[in-house]
Structures are given as C-alpha cells and as structure tokens.
Write a protein that holds these residues in place. Structure first.
Motif, mmCIF file in Angstrom:
data_model
loop_
_atom_site.group_PDB
_atom_site.id
_atom_site.type_symbol
_atom_site.label_atom_id
_atom_site.label_comp_id
_atom_site.label_asym_id
_atom_site.label_seq_id
_atom_site.Cartn_x
_atom_site.Cartn_y
_atom_site.Cartn_z
ATOM 1 N N THR A 121 19.824 111.323 68.340
ATOM 2 C CA THR A 121 20.573 110.208 67.791
ATOM 3 C C THR A 121 21.937 110.050 68.451
ATOM 4 O O THR A 121 22.450 110.981 69.080
ATOM 5 C CB THR A 121 20.743 110.362 66.278
ATOM 6 O OG1 THR A 121 21.346 111.643 66.019
ATOM 7 C CG2 THR A 121 19.406 110.263 65.575
ATOM 8 N N TRP A 122 22.507 108.867 68.288
ATOM 9 C CA TRP A 122 23.792 108.562 68.921
ATOM 10 C C TRP A 122 24.869 109.553 68.510
ATOM 11 O O TRP A 122 25.735 109.912 69.301
ATOM 12 C CB TRP A 122 24.227 107.134 68.578
ATOM 13 C CG TRP A 122 24.582 106.951 67.124
ATOM 14 C CD1 TRP A 122 23.741 106.642 66.097
ATOM 15 C CD2 TRP A 122 25.880 107.111 66.538
ATOM 16 N NE1 TRP A 122 24.427 106.590 64.913
ATOM 17 C CE2 TRP A 122 25.738 106.858 65.139
ATOM 18 C CE3 TRP A 122 27.146 107.415 67.039
ATOM 19 C CZ2 TRP A 122 26.818 106.925 64.276
ATOM 20 C CZ3 TRP A 122 28.218 107.459 66.169
ATOM 21 C CH2 TRP A 122 28.042 107.224 64.793
ATOM 22 N N SER A 123 24.780 110.011 67.237
ATOM 23 C CA SER A 123 25.784 110.915 66.683
ATOM 24 C C SER A 123 25.517 112.373 67.020
ATOM 25 O O SER A 123 26.300 113.248 66.653
ATOM 26 C CB SER A 123 25.821 110.757 65.168
ATOM 27 O OG SER A 123 24.526 111.002 64.635
ATOM 28 N N SER B 76 27.897 106.721 73.853
ATOM 29 C CA SER B 76 27.998 107.428 72.569
ATOM 30 C C SER B 76 27.526 106.577 71.394
ATOM 31 O O SER B 76 27.421 107.080 70.274
ATOM 32 C CB SER B 76 29.428 107.896 72.330
ATOM 33 O OG SER B 76 30.313 106.785 72.296
ATOM 34 N N SER B 77 27.236 105.305 71.643
ATOM 35 C CA SER B 77 26.723 104.417 70.596
ATOM 36 C C SER B 77 25.221 104.181 70.719
ATOM 37 O O SER B 77 24.671 103.321 70.020
ATOM 38 C CB SER B 77 27.443 103.063 70.640
ATOM 39 O OG SER B 77 28.802 103.203 70.324
ATOM 40 N N TYR B 78 24.584 104.924 71.585
ATOM 41 C CA TYR B 78 23.160 104.744 71.813
ATOM 42 C C TYR B 78 22.378 106.008 71.497
ATOM 43 O O TYR B 78 22.789 107.119 71.853
ATOM 44 C CB TYR B 78 22.879 104.344 73.269
ATOM 45 C CG TYR B 78 23.013 102.866 73.508
ATOM 46 C CD1 TYR B 78 24.261 102.263 73.574
ATOM 47 C CD2 TYR B 78 21.882 102.063 73.642
ATOM 48 C CE1 TYR B 78 24.375 100.897 73.770
ATOM 49 C CE2 TYR B 78 21.988 100.700 73.852
ATOM 50 C CZ TYR B 78 23.240 100.124 73.908
ATOM 51 O OH TYR B 78 23.349 98.766 74.098
ATOM 52 N N HIS B 79 21.254 105.825 70.803
ATOM 53 C CA HIS B 79 20.264 106.895 70.725
ATOM 54 C C HIS B 79 19.631 107.030 72.112
ATOM 55 O O HIS B 79 19.476 106.033 72.825
ATOM 56 C CB HIS B 79 19.151 106.542 69.740
ATOM 57 C CG HIS B 79 19.621 106.145 68.379
ATOM 58 N ND1 HIS B 79 20.412 106.957 67.585
ATOM 59 C CD2 HIS B 79 19.401 105.010 67.666
ATOM 60 C CE1 HIS B 79 20.644 106.339 66.439
ATOM 61 N NE2 HIS B 79 20.048 105.151 66.463
ATOM 62 N N ASN C 30 28.243 113.512 75.544
ATOM 63 C CA ASN C 30 28.820 112.166 75.541
ATOM 64 C C ASN C 30 30.013 112.048 76.486
ATOM 65 O O ASN C 30 30.315 110.957 76.975
ATOM 66 C CB ASN C 30 29.214 111.766 74.127
ATOM 67 C CG ASN C 30 28.009 111.426 73.266
ATOM 68 O OD1 ASN C 30 26.896 111.250 73.775
ATOM 69 N ND2 ASN C 30 28.215 111.358 71.961
ATOM 70 N N PRO D 60 19.940 101.114 70.877
ATOM 71 C CA PRO D 60 21.212 100.935 70.179
ATOM 72 C C PRO D 60 21.227 101.672 68.844
ATOM 73 O O PRO D 60 20.177 101.922 68.249
ATOM 74 C CB PRO D 60 21.303 99.414 69.986
ATOM 75 C CG PRO D 60 19.909 98.918 70.123
ATOM 76 C CD PRO D 60 19.214 99.838 71.052
ATOM 77 N N ARG D 61 22.398 101.997 68.381
ATOM 78 C CA ARG D 61 22.537 102.870 67.225
ATOM 79 C C ARG D 61 21.966 102.301 65.951
ATOM 80 O O ARG D 61 21.675 103.050 65.017
ATOM 81 C CB ARG D 61 23.995 103.247 67.006
ATOM 82 C CG ARG D 61 24.933 102.099 66.792
ATOM 83 C CD ARG D 61 26.384 102.549 66.724
ATOM 84 N NE ARG D 61 26.702 103.127 65.424
ATOM 85 C CZ ARG D 61 27.906 103.585 65.098
ATOM 86 N NH1 ARG D 61 28.885 103.551 65.987
ATOM 87 N NH2 ARG D 61 28.130 104.082 63.910
ATOM 88 N N HIS D 62 21.802 100.978 65.866
ATOM 89 C CA HIS D 62 21.214 100.403 64.662
ATOM 90 C C HIS D 62 19.696 100.554 64.631
ATOM 91 O O HIS D 62 19.064 100.220 63.626
ATOM 92 C CB HIS D 62 21.590 98.924 64.537
ATOM 93 C CG HIS D 62 21.079 98.065 65.657
ATOM 94 N ND1 HIS D 62 21.869 97.677 66.702
ATOM 95 C CD2 HIS D 62 19.858 97.532 65.888
ATOM 96 C CE1 HIS D 62 21.149 96.925 67.529
ATOM 97 N NE2 HIS D 62 19.926 96.835 67.060
#
Length: 125
Positions: A52-54, A30-33, A74, A100-102
């Motif tokens: 996107t992760w979200s 859930s923290s990964y695109h 997720n 990664p989400r960043h």
C-alpha cells in the motif's frame, strides 16, 4: 510522463534468489500503491504482490507466500521484490505497476494505472 523501470531479472538456478527493483518517476510515488505481476509465455498476467501507499499493508499470491517479499523506499521512489527459493515455475516476465491511493482492490491488472516494461526471470532446474 510516468515511467516505471524494472531491473534485477536474470537467469538463476532453482533455490537461488533475486531482488527485483522498480524505479518510478513522473508520479507522486508515496501516494501510489505498488504491485508486482508476472506473465509466463502463453499465460495471462497474474498478481504476485502488492504494497500500500502508506507501506502499512502487503499482499501476496498464495503461490509466493513465504518466498517473496515486497518492500518500498519512498525516498528513492523504488519498490522491490525479493525472491527467494526460486522454482522453475517462477520463470516469467515480472512487471511492476502503480495504482492510485484511492484504489481499493490491488489484485488484478485492471486495478493499476501504470506499468513498467518488465524484466525477465528465468529459473533453471
């Protein structure tokens, strides 16, 4: 150990549909695109779609807009690619990938850290 395992590929006639799945393990999904790419014989790996992760944004290559739909679950650590109105030019090995989400950019292979082994999609005319 991170694993991305694609499934759902196959041989289908033009105009048909497939749903590809990619099951992830070993990472906080859930923290990964998540993205899908494809690679035809003799060609470079190309972006198809990303989410996107979200789960708030999706992106598509122009060549697949309106025919492909990316989604994620997720709770199941799985990303999907629904492919409709298949064309012979969609024939390729389809890969899922995780970023990664960043990560800001999601359109090139270099934007992703982890890759699956791929699943073959073949569309007959």
């Amino acid at each position: 150990q991170v694993q991305l395992v694609e499934s759902g590929g196959g041989l289908v006639q033009a105009g048909g549909s497939l749903r590809l799945s990619c099951a992830a393990s070993g990472l906080p999904f859930s923290s990964y695109h998540m993205g899908w790419f494809r690679q035809a014989p003799g060609k470079e790996r190309r972006f198809v779609a990303a989410i996107t992760w979200s789960d708030t944004n999706t992106y598509y290559a122009d060549s697949v807009k309106g025919r492909f739909t990316i989604a994620r679950d997720n709770a199941k650590n799985t990303v999907y690619l629904q492919i409709d109105s298949l064309k012979p030019e969609d024939t390729a090995v389809y890969f899922c990938a995780a970023a990664p989400r960043h990560s800001i950019l999601l359109l090139t292979p270099n934007d992703y850290n982890y890759w699956g082994q791929g699943t073959q999609v073949t569309v007959s005319s």
